[in-house]
Write a protein that holds these residues in place. Structure first.
Motif, mmCIF file in Angstrom:
data_model
loop_
_atom_site.group_PDB
_atom_site.id
_atom_site.type_symbol
_atom_site.label_atom_id
_atom_site.label_comp_id
_atom_site.label_asym_id
_atom_site.label_seq_id
_atom_site.Cartn_x
_atom_site.Cartn_y
_atom_site.Cartn_z
ATOM 1 N N ALA A 144 10.645 35.931 12.207
ATOM 2 C CA ALA A 144 10.853 35.136 13.423
ATOM 3 C C ALA A 144 9.513 34.747 14.036
ATOM 4 O O ALA A 144 9.316 33.595 14.452
ATOM 5 N N MET A 145 8.583 35.680 14.077
ATOM 6 C CA MET A 145 7.266 35.387 14.648
ATOM 7 C C MET A 145 6.549 34.321 13.836
ATOM 8 O O MET A 145 5.964 33.388 14.397
ATOM 9 N N ASN A 146 6.596 34.427 12.519
ATOM 10 C CA ASN A 146 5.930 33.435 11.663
ATOM 11 C C ASN A 146 6.544 32.053 11.843
ATOM 12 O O ASN A 146 5.831 31.046 11.861
ATOM 13 N N ARG A 147 7.856 31.996 11.998
ATOM 14 C CA ARG A 147 8.520 30.701 12.192
ATOM 15 C C ARG A 147 8.103 30.076 13.514
ATOM 16 O O ARG A 147 7.875 28.877 13.589
ATOM 17 N N VAL A 148 8.013 30.884 14.557
ATOM 18 C CA VAL A 148 7.607 30.348 15.857
ATOM 19 C C VAL A 148 6.158 29.867 15.806
ATOM 20 O O VAL A 148 5.838 28.803 16.336
ATOM 21 N N VAL A 149 5.293 30.636 15.152
ATOM 22 C CA VAL A 149 3.892 30.190 15.010
ATOM 23 C C VAL A 149 3.852 28.841 14.316
ATOM 24 O O VAL A 149 3.164 27.915 14.756
ATOM 25 N N ALA A 150 4.606 28.711 13.229
ATOM 26 C CA ALA A 150 4.626 27.447 12.483
ATOM 27 C C ALA A 150 5.172 26.309 13.337
ATOM 28 O O ALA A 150 4.689 25.173 13.236
ATOM 29 N N LEU A 151 6.146 26.590 14.191
ATOM 30 C CA LEU A 151 6.707 25.548 15.058
ATOM 31 C C LEU A 151 5.754 25.171 16.189
ATOM 32 O O LEU A 151 5.731 24.023 16.624
ATOM 33 N N ARG A 152 4.982 26.129 16.661
ATOM 34 C CA ARG A 152 4.042 25.860 17.760
ATOM 35 C C ARG A 152 2.819 25.067 17.285
ATOM 36 O O ARG A 152 2.194 24.370 18.066
#
Length: 161
Positions: A93-101
């Motif tokens: 989840a953290m990696n996905r949010v980083v990629a989205l940000r």
């Protein structure tokens, strides 16, 4: 003795396949959330770790994830989502949010910086800057998830404590 060993191996493979299946379903459920919901879910994870009450956004995000998980379980042929609640990998989840940000090019630059480091090469300034932004986002999300040292994101195998 050989038969016992074979039986154990078969059971271990079956358990591993079931765990992989649960994680794949949890990832599909996570993919069904919007970025703010993912951030709220990370915050809910942190609230559980820290023993604090969930905020309204965290509670809503947790509910949205539970609904997405139930939907994905049904699509996969399971009668309910019972037993799947702890399948979420918070690091995913953290990696996905980083990629989205970050922008796509920013993510690609950060990946190139990591590759350069692994190969013992020096990353360009642009790649290093992107990696630093990525690490900053990860640090912030790690704090949100309740980790004291976000770079050492250690999630116990049995979920949040």
């Amino acid at each position: 003795m050989r038969n016992l060993r074979r039986r154990i191996e078969v059971l271990e493979r079956a358990r591993s396949a079931a765990r992989d299946d649960r994680q794949a379903i949890a990832t599909r459920a996570l993919n069904g959330l919007w970025q703010p919901q993912m951030e709220g879910l990370i915050g809910a994870f942190g609230a559980q770790r820290e023993g604090r009450e969930l905020s309204a956004d965290e509670s809503a995000a947790k509910q949205a994830y539970a609904e997405a998980l139930t939907r994905e379980c049904r699509l996969a042929g399971y009668a309910s989502s019972e037993g799947f609640e702890d399948a979420l990998d918070i690091r995913e989840a953290m990696n996905r949010v980083v990629a989205l940000r970050m922008s796509r090019s920013g993510v690609e630059l950060a990946l190139r910086a990591l590759e350069a480091q692994e190969e013992g090469l020096v990353a360009t300034q642009e790649e290093s800057d992107a990696l630093q932004r990525c690490n900053g986002e990860r640090f912030q999300l790690g704090r949100l998830a309740g980790f004291r040292v976000p770079d050492a994101v250690d999630v116990p195998e049995d979920g949040p404590q």
